[in-house]
Design an enzyme around this catalytic site. Structure first.
Site, PDB file in Angstrom:
ATOM      1  N   THR A  12       0.853  -1.186   0.000  1.00  0.00           N
ATOM      2  CA  THR A  12       0.000   0.000   0.000  1.00  0.00           C
ATOM      3  C   THR A  12       0.891   1.239   0.000  1.00  0.00           C
ATOM      4  O   THR A  12       1.991   1.222   0.543  1.00  0.00           O
ATOM      5  CB  THR A  12      -0.947   0.027   1.216  1.00  0.00           C
ATOM      6  OG1 THR A  12      -0.200   0.207   2.419  1.00  0.00           O
ATOM      7  CG2 THR A  12      -1.773  -1.249   1.291  1.00  0.00           C
ATOM      8  N   GLY A  14       2.325   2.381  -2.601  1.00  0.00           N
ATOM      9  CA  GLY A  14       3.471   1.867  -3.357  1.00  0.00           C
ATOM     10  C   GLY A  14       3.829   2.660  -4.592  1.00  0.00           C
ATOM     11  O   GLY A  14       4.560   2.158  -5.443  1.00  0.00           O
ATOM     12  N   SER A  16       5.232   5.807  -4.504  1.00  0.00           N
ATOM     13  CA  SER A  16       6.323   6.755  -4.272  1.00  0.00           C
ATOM     14  C   SER A  16       7.102   6.334  -3.038  1.00  0.00           C
ATOM     15  O   SER A  16       6.677   5.455  -2.287  1.00  0.00           O
ATOM     16  CB  SER A  16       5.785   8.182  -4.077  1.00  0.00           C
ATOM     17  OG  SER A  16       5.023   8.272  -2.886  1.00  0.00           O
ATOM     18  N   ILE A  18       9.211   5.011   0.015  1.00  0.00           N
ATOM     19  CA  ILE A  18       9.562   3.677   0.503  1.00  0.00           C
ATOM     20  C   ILE A  18       8.761   2.603  -0.215  1.00  0.00           C
ATOM     21  O   ILE A  18       9.287   1.541  -0.560  1.00  0.00           O
ATOM     22  CB  ILE A  18       9.328   3.595   2.028  1.00  0.00           C
ATOM     23  CG1 ILE A  18      10.328   4.490   2.770  1.00  0.00           C
ATOM     24  CG2 ILE A  18       9.438   2.149   2.524  1.00  0.00           C
ATOM     25  CD1 ILE A  18      10.029   4.657   4.251  1.00  0.00           C
ATOM     26  N   GLY A  19       7.476   2.863  -0.453  1.00  0.00           N
ATOM     27  CA  GLY A  19       6.631   1.867  -1.102  1.00  0.00           C
ATOM     28  C   GLY A  19       7.088   1.534  -2.508  1.00  0.00           C
ATOM     29  O   GLY A  19       7.159   0.358  -2.895  1.00  0.00           O
ATOM     30  N   SER A 137       6.894   3.678  12.940  1.00  0.00           N
ATOM     31  CA  SER A 137       7.800   4.831  12.975  1.00  0.00           C
ATOM     32  C   SER A 137       8.529   4.878  14.297  1.00  0.00           C
ATOM     33  O   SER A 137       7.999   4.453  15.333  1.00  0.00           O
ATOM     34  CB  SER A 137       7.014   6.137  12.789  1.00  0.00           C
ATOM     35  OG  SER A 137       7.845   7.267  13.014  1.00  0.00           O
ATOM     36  N   TYR A 150       0.443  12.006  14.963  1.00  0.00           N
ATOM     37  CA  TYR A 150       1.221  11.082  14.137  1.00  0.00           C
ATOM     38  C   TYR A 150       1.792   9.962  15.003  1.00  0.00           C
ATOM     39  O   TYR A 150       1.692   8.781  14.653  1.00  0.00           O
ATOM     40  CB  TYR A 150       2.342  11.838  13.435  1.00  0.00           C
ATOM     41  CG  TYR A 150       3.257  10.960  12.606  1.00  0.00           C
ATOM     42  CD1 TYR A 150       2.794  10.360  11.438  1.00  0.00           C
ATOM     43  CD2 TYR A 150       4.573  10.738  12.982  1.00  0.00           C
ATOM     44  CE1 TYR A 150       3.626   9.554  10.669  1.00  0.00           C
ATOM     45  CE2 TYR A 150       5.418   9.944  12.220  1.00  0.00           C
ATOM     46  CZ  TYR A 150       4.941   9.348  11.071  1.00  0.00           C
ATOM     47  OH  TYR A 150       5.769   8.553  10.314  1.00  0.00           O
TER      48      TYR A 150
END
Length: 249
Positions: A12, A14, A16, A18-19, A137, A150
């Site tokens: 998901t 995906g 841009s 890291i994805g 994170s 966040y």
């Protein structure tokens, strides 16, 4: 290499950062890959780059009901799913006084609610031996000012990795998490700050990283490949912290 040969994977967010890098590495390792994204521009760019090597699905990561459509698309394309990398997320920062209920709900929907109901929707088609990796994170562990919402969403996602690992291991499904520190991705350009403020924020963050730099998407993707592969068959309910030593300060 071929650590993911003949495996099917969904990433998901995906299109841009890291994805997208994880999609590249999954494909290089032999997996059949599907990615989701929200923006039309991101979808088009991912299709242009990945071509027929990946199925690109437009989906709203925060829409709980919409996760059923994603699961149906995966079922129709692959029949079953070996790997899920829950990577889509939103990072919104601000002092507690500035938050509204609407902005709070948006972060929770994208970072927690959507992922929960995606796993639920995919549950019937997970293969025995499947691997789920949740992108949490380092903010789940540190008290960074202005990151209250966040951080709480990422802490919730990390908790979900641990509880689902216990719930799903009986089906042979492993659940683990990666917890990146600051990574050089387009995410930071989407925070709505001016260029000067963005540079100042980046410099301030970088000063807190012992290795003296932001991480790269490739460094996170390599960890995800490991957790997705059979090399991590004995790794269950674990968290890989990849933060340049930031949490040790």
């Amino acid at each position: 290499m071929s650590r993911l040969q003949n495996k099917t994977a969904l990433i998901t967010g995906g299109t841009s950062g890291i994805g997208l890098e994880t999609a590249r590495q999954f494909i290089a390792e032999g997996a059949r890959v599907a990615v989701t994204g929200t923006s039309a521009a991101g979808i088009a760019a991912a299709r242009a780059e990945l071509g027929d090597k990946a199925l690109v699905i437009q989906a709203d990561a925060g829409n709980a009901e919409g996760q059923k459509a994603v699961a149906e698309a995966i079922k129709n394309a692959f029949g079953h799913l070996d790997i899920l990398f829950v990577n889509a997320g939103v990072a919104e920062f601000g002092p507690i006084e500035q938050w509204t209920e609407a902005s709070f709900d948006r972060s929770v929907a994208i970072n927690v609610k959507g992922p929960f109901f995606l796993v639920q929707a995919l549950s019937p088609i997970f293969a025995k031996g499947a691997s789920i990796v949740l992108n949490t994170s380092i903010n789940a562990h540190i008290g960074m000012p202005n990151s209250s919402v966040y951080s709480l969403t990422k802490a919730a996602l990390l908790s979900l990795a641990k509880t689902l690992s216990g719930e799903l291991i009986g089906r042979g499904i492993r659940v683990n998490a990666v917890s990146p520190g600051p990574i050089a991705t387009p995410l930071y350009s989407k925070l709505g700050a001016s260029e000067a403020d963005s540079k100042a924020m980046a410099a301030q963050i970088q000063s807190q990283i012992p290795v003296g730099r932001f991480g790269t998407a490739s460094e996170i993707a390599r960890a995800v490949v490991f957790l997705a592969s059979d090399e991590a068959a004995y790794t269950v309910g674990a968290e890989l912290i990849i933060d340049g030593g930031m949490a040790n300060l």
